[in-house]
Design a protein around this motif. Sequence first.
Motif, PDB file in Angstrom:
ATOM      1  N   PHE B 139       0.812  -1.211   0.000  1.00 33.78           N
ATOM      2  CA  PHE B 139       0.000   0.000   0.000  1.00 33.78           C
ATOM      3  C   PHE B 139       0.844   1.259   0.000  1.00 33.78           C
ATOM      4  CE2 PHE B 139      -4.311  -1.436   0.149  1.00 33.78           C
ATOM      5  CZ  PHE B 139      -4.949  -0.326  -0.363  1.00 33.78           C
ATOM      6  N   MET B 140       2.071   1.155   0.532  1.00 31.38           N
ATOM      7  CA  MET B 140       2.944   2.314   0.483  1.00 31.38           C
ATOM      8  C   MET B 140       3.194   2.691  -0.975  1.00 31.38           C
ATOM      9  SD  MET B 140       6.787   2.644   1.881  1.00 31.38           S
ATOM     10  CE  MET B 140       7.569   4.214   2.113  1.00 31.38           C
ATOM     11  N   THR B 141       3.353   1.665  -1.834  1.00 31.58           N
ATOM     12  CA  THR B 141       3.590   1.919  -3.257  1.00 31.58           C
ATOM     13  C   THR B 141       2.290   2.296  -3.961  1.00 31.58           C
ATOM     14  OG1 THR B 141       5.057   0.041  -3.021  1.00 31.58           O
ATOM     15  CG2 THR B 141       4.884   0.983  -5.188  1.00 31.58           C
ATOM     16  N   ALA B 142       1.254   1.457  -3.758  1.00 23.76           N
ATOM     17  CA  ALA B 142       0.034   1.650  -4.533  1.00 23.76           C
ATOM     18  C   ALA B 142      -0.834   2.782  -3.981  1.00 23.76           C
ATOM     19  CB  ALA B 142      -0.765   0.354  -4.554  1.00 23.76           C
ATOM     20  N   GLY B 143      -0.742   3.062  -2.667  1.00 23.72           N
ATOM     21  CA  GLY B 143      -1.643   4.015  -2.013  1.00 23.72           C
ATOM     22  C   GLY B 143      -1.624   5.393  -2.638  1.00 23.72           C
ATOM     23  N   ARG B 144      -0.408   5.894  -2.893  1.00 22.33           N
ATOM     24  CA  ARG B 144      -0.331   7.235  -3.480  1.00 22.33           C
ATOM     25  C   ARG B 144      -0.917   7.251  -4.881  1.00 22.33           C
ATOM     26  NH1 ARG B 144       1.878  10.737  -0.279  1.00 22.33           N
ATOM     27  NH2 ARG B 144       3.027   9.809   1.416  1.00 22.33           N
ATOM     28  N   GLY B 145      -0.740   6.139  -5.597  1.00 23.13           N
ATOM     29  CA  GLY B 145      -1.359   6.034  -6.918  1.00 23.13           C
ATOM     30  C   GLY B 145      -2.866   6.111  -6.798  1.00 23.13           C
ATOM     31  N   ILE B 146      -3.421   5.413  -5.787  1.00 27.25           N
ATOM     32  CA  ILE B 146      -4.873   5.422  -5.587  1.00 27.25           C
ATOM     33  C   ILE B 146      -5.347   6.822  -5.204  1.00 27.25           C
ATOM     34  CG2 ILE B 146      -6.715   4.520  -4.112  1.00 27.25           C
ATOM     35  CD1 ILE B 146      -5.100   1.898  -3.994  1.00 27.25           C
ATOM     36  N   ALA B 147      -4.579   7.492  -4.325  1.00 24.87           N
ATOM     37  CA  ALA B 147      -4.950   8.856  -3.930  1.00 24.87           C
ATOM     38  C   ALA B 147      -4.989   9.776  -5.144  1.00 24.87           C
ATOM     39  CB  ALA B 147      -3.969   9.386  -2.889  1.00 24.87           C
ATOM     40  N   MET B 148      -4.015   9.593  -6.053  1.00 25.24           N
ATOM     41  CA  MET B 148      -3.991  10.422  -7.262  1.00 25.24           C
ATOM     42  C   MET B 148      -5.156  10.082  -8.178  1.00 25.24           C
ATOM     43  SD  MET B 148      -0.262  11.096  -8.608  1.00 25.24           S
ATOM     44  CE  MET B 148       1.057  10.633  -7.569  1.00 25.24           C
ATOM     45  N   LEU B 149      -5.510   8.794  -8.180  1.00 25.86           N
ATOM     46  CA  LEU B 149      -6.655   8.356  -8.970  1.00 25.86           C
ATOM     47  C   LEU B 149      -7.915   9.072  -8.484  1.00 25.86           C
ATOM     48  CD1 LEU B 149      -7.210   6.201 -11.152  1.00 25.86           C
ATOM     49  CD2 LEU B 149      -7.863   4.655  -9.314  1.00 25.86           C
ATOM     50  N   ILE B 150      -8.049   9.194  -7.133  1.00 26.81           N
ATOM     51  CA  ILE B 150      -9.240   9.815  -6.548  1.00 26.81           C
ATOM     52  C   ILE B 150      -9.296  11.298  -6.906  1.00 26.81           C
ATOM     53  CG2 ILE B 150     -10.353  10.445  -4.359  1.00 26.81           C
ATOM     54  CD1 ILE B 150      -9.104   7.823  -3.231  1.00 26.81           C
ATOM     55  N   THR B 151      -8.144  11.984  -6.813  1.00 25.19           N
ATOM     56  CA  THR B 151      -8.153  13.420  -7.090  1.00 25.19           C
ATOM     57  C   THR B 151      -7.931  13.706  -8.573  1.00 25.19           C
ATOM     58  OG1 THR B 151      -5.801  13.558  -6.647  1.00 25.19           O
ATOM     59  CG2 THR B 151      -7.265  14.026  -4.814  1.00 25.19           C
ATOM     60  N   GLY B 152      -7.779  12.658  -9.390  1.00 26.20           N
ATOM     61  CA  GLY B 152      -7.546  12.861 -10.816  1.00 26.20           C
ATOM     62  C   GLY B 152      -6.202  13.503 -11.110  1.00 26.20           C
ATOM     63  N   GLY B 153      -5.225  13.270 -10.218  1.00 30.68           N
ATOM     64  CA  GLY B 153      -3.896  13.815 -10.444  1.00 30.68           C
ATOM     65  C   GLY B 153      -3.770  15.289 -10.117  1.00 30.68           C
ATOM     66  N   GLN B 154      -4.877  15.889  -9.664  1.00 29.87           N
ATOM     67  CA  GLN B 154      -4.855  17.317  -9.326  1.00 29.87           C
ATOM     68  C   GLN B 154      -4.586  17.489  -7.829  1.00 29.87           C
ATOM     69  OE1 GLN B 154      -5.763  19.648 -11.817  1.00 29.87           O
ATOM     70  NE2 GLN B 154      -5.764  17.882 -13.173  1.00 29.87           N
ATOM     71  N   ILE B 155      -4.250  18.707  -7.428  1.00 28.37           N
ATOM     72  CA  ILE B 155      -4.229  19.018  -6.007  1.00 28.37           C
ATOM     73  C   ILE B 155      -5.584  19.658  -5.699  1.00 28.37           C
ATOM     74  CG2 ILE B 155      -3.176  20.408  -4.201  1.00 28.37           C
ATOM     75  CD1 ILE B 155      -0.528  20.081  -5.599  1.00 28.37           C
ATOM     76  N   THR B 156      -6.470  18.892  -5.068  1.00 26.98           N
ATOM     77  CA  THR B 156      -7.828  19.373  -4.807  1.00 26.98           C
ATOM     78  C   THR B 156      -7.803  20.404  -3.673  1.00 26.98           C
ATOM     79  OG1 THR B 156      -8.558  17.160  -5.330  1.00 26.98           O
ATOM     80  CG2 THR B 156     -10.182  18.628  -4.323  1.00 26.98           C
ATOM     81  N   THR B 157      -8.359  21.590  -3.924  1.00 24.70           N
ATOM     82  CA  THR B 157      -8.442  22.588  -2.857  1.00 24.70           C
ATOM     83  C   THR B 157      -9.909  22.902  -2.585  1.00 24.70           C
ATOM     84  OG1 THR B 157      -8.272  24.304  -4.503  1.00 24.70           O
ATOM     85  CG2 THR B 157      -6.251  23.704  -3.383  1.00 24.70           C
ATOM     86  N   VAL B 158     -10.231  23.203  -1.318  1.00 23.19           N
ATOM     87  CA  VAL B 158     -11.605  23.557  -0.974  1.00 23.19           C
ATOM     88  C   VAL B 158     -11.607  24.747  -0.009  1.00 23.19           C
ATOM     89  CG1 VAL B 158     -12.558  21.235  -1.220  1.00 23.19           C
ATOM     90  CG2 VAL B 158     -11.655  21.969   0.970  1.00 23.19           C
ATOM     91  N   THR B 159     -12.743  25.404   0.103  1.00 21.56           N
ATOM     92  CA  THR B 159     -12.950  26.402   1.133  1.00 21.56           C
ATOM     93  C   THR B 159     -14.093  25.885   1.997  1.00 21.56           C
ATOM     94  OG1 THR B 159     -12.873  27.800  -0.801  1.00 21.56           O
ATOM     95  CG2 THR B 159     -12.871  28.905   1.322  1.00 21.56           C
TER      96      THR B 159
END
Lengths: 339, 344
Positions: B139-159
């Motif tokens: 998961f250390m390897t795949a986890g960040r890939g999954i996180a990027m998959l969720i955000t679509g490779g973007q840095i999601t920002t919110v207010t």
Amino acid sequence: MATDQLTPTRSSGTAAPAPRTRWRIDARYQPVLGTVVVLAVMLAVGGSRYENFLTGRVMANVLINNSFLVVLAVGMTFVILTGGIDLSVGAVVALSGCISAWMFTHGWSAGITIPVCVLVGTLVGLVVGVMVHVFEIQPFIATLAAMFLARGLCYLVAPESIPITDPTIVKLSQTRWGTDDGLVITPSGVIALAVVAIAFVVLHYTRFGRTVYAIGGSEQSARLMGLPVARTKVLVYVISGTCAGLGGLLFAIFSRSGYSLTGVGMELDAIAAVVIGGTLLTGGSGFVLGSVLGVAVLGLIQTIITFQGTLSSWWTKIVIGALLLVFVVLQRLLVLRRR
Amino acid sequence: MNLGAIARHRLFWPLVALVLLLVASALKSPAFLEVTVRDGHLFGGPVDILRRSSVLLLVALGMTLVIATRGIDLSVGAVMAIAGAVALSQIAASPDPGALSTVLLAMATALAVALAVGVFNGFLVAVVGIQPIVATLIFMTAGRGIAMLITGGQITTVTSAPYKTIASGYWLGLPVAALIAAFVFGVTALLTRRTALGVLIESVGINPSASRLAGVRARTIIWTVYVICAAFACIAGFIKSSDIMAADSNNAGLFIELDAILAVVIGGTSLAGGKFSLTGTLVGSLVITTLTLSITILGIPVNAVSLFKALVVIAVCLLQSPVVQHRMRSRRRRVAPVPVEVPA
């Protein structure tokens, strides 16, 4: 870090195969066989889906682009075979690259710089080996400290990326030997293959190599057998460090620069390659050629994702993770069945 | 307790390191140790250390329990990234990002995902029997890939005001992040020291087969600690993403697993499993956070942080290593021989 569940497997790694009632493969080769199968499947899938996939050019590029990783994985194999782990290799790659770039910009010749940046790795490996053996610090922590140390030194040597313009390095990075249809090899590729050959001979045809396997099987038994455990344990870290230093040089040739952030996470790629190559992390069982196959698998994943074109880069990470999962579960099943 | 006993206490050297760092920072910048009240909130160096150490403390607490069972969890950084990615993408996609219900729902979803990762890790280690370092490496390897998959490779920002409170808010004059960490620390301490859970975890770490024969459900215990570790990492991920109000899948919690393991080791918990110390982990987290802060105050270039960290780690590890401990003990014995005769 070893769990109790895996302890009984230690002896089975080197145990003689059961009397052959039917055709079967030596249990030691089963994990590597799995790697070969995966590699074959990947080649078949790639070859059937994309034109120009199964060409010499593509295969040569897999070796050329991953030559530094091959060298790292070879060094890592030695450490993991003794049951240790080396987290410092990525940082040492960066340190070696930074020092070579710094020395070139300060007018040193290639004849001095190249040995120095390999020896930097040797020195870090020696420090780690002494910490692990003399002070009995767990390899995980000792190499972690070495990783921080090497990264910190990188920033001191080269806060920013330094380009390398030395004629020897430029020549090394541009030389191509081979045929016109793309089946070529670079000096880096030759060095990587030479390292593999040397490691193969050392592991399988020398006393030192047998001692490495013996320590991984059972350190206490090895000591009771009168094998030089202390010297060997320090030496495997020295070998891994030297390989990392050499890997740094190859990466510097590849990128023609020295940068303090190169090789972040490279140690994980090396460990993944070794595990996919069928080496047990508990030590005592595995082959250096398996690790080379592991690197080939990682390289092919990258190539297939590039060929596909529509897949985003993060799929590489997910696929590597999934492959790791499949391999460790398969290894575990093999071990359970053998018992 | 005489001076010798204090010097031999396993938290002696880490505490000396902590005090030295604080004193050095205070000497360089006298205002460092001052705590003032501004707008009804506490401000100052020590409060800042508490607030900043909350992320590391949360991760290190879970890591302590995992390490106590002879395991290790390398996936915590990736879990932090996934938690931030899930929570923030859900808040960003909702019609009303500022509503408390939206934030709570998003956090519940993220927690569920993190728990699933913990269950997966625990399953691999406890049931399939894969070494922890490899099982969590997946998961250390795949986890960040999954996180990027969720955000679509973007840095999601919110207010979102409620979400921002997690890292930047104050309650009763204290930073909310530190209060969350303190609460989790308190609950963990209660659960492990006032119930049998702590002893069970230690027995599994010392000898899993023996504890299984003694009737301890080793498998369940091991499984549980990985789930707890993922849950704590998830909360740390909330604080981290709330701090910058963005889900940065590449950098959130990068290398925090190493810092957390370091904090645990500095706190005197052995990587070989068995006895663990939550107080030690607290001190270890404070040492590492203070170290990072002091470096800026002392005017050491930020680039040298990891060099400095390496020197501290090597020093603490060497002082704690069996060889050095043995040497120091035998020297002490030579200087002042113990008069008590031990019958053979």
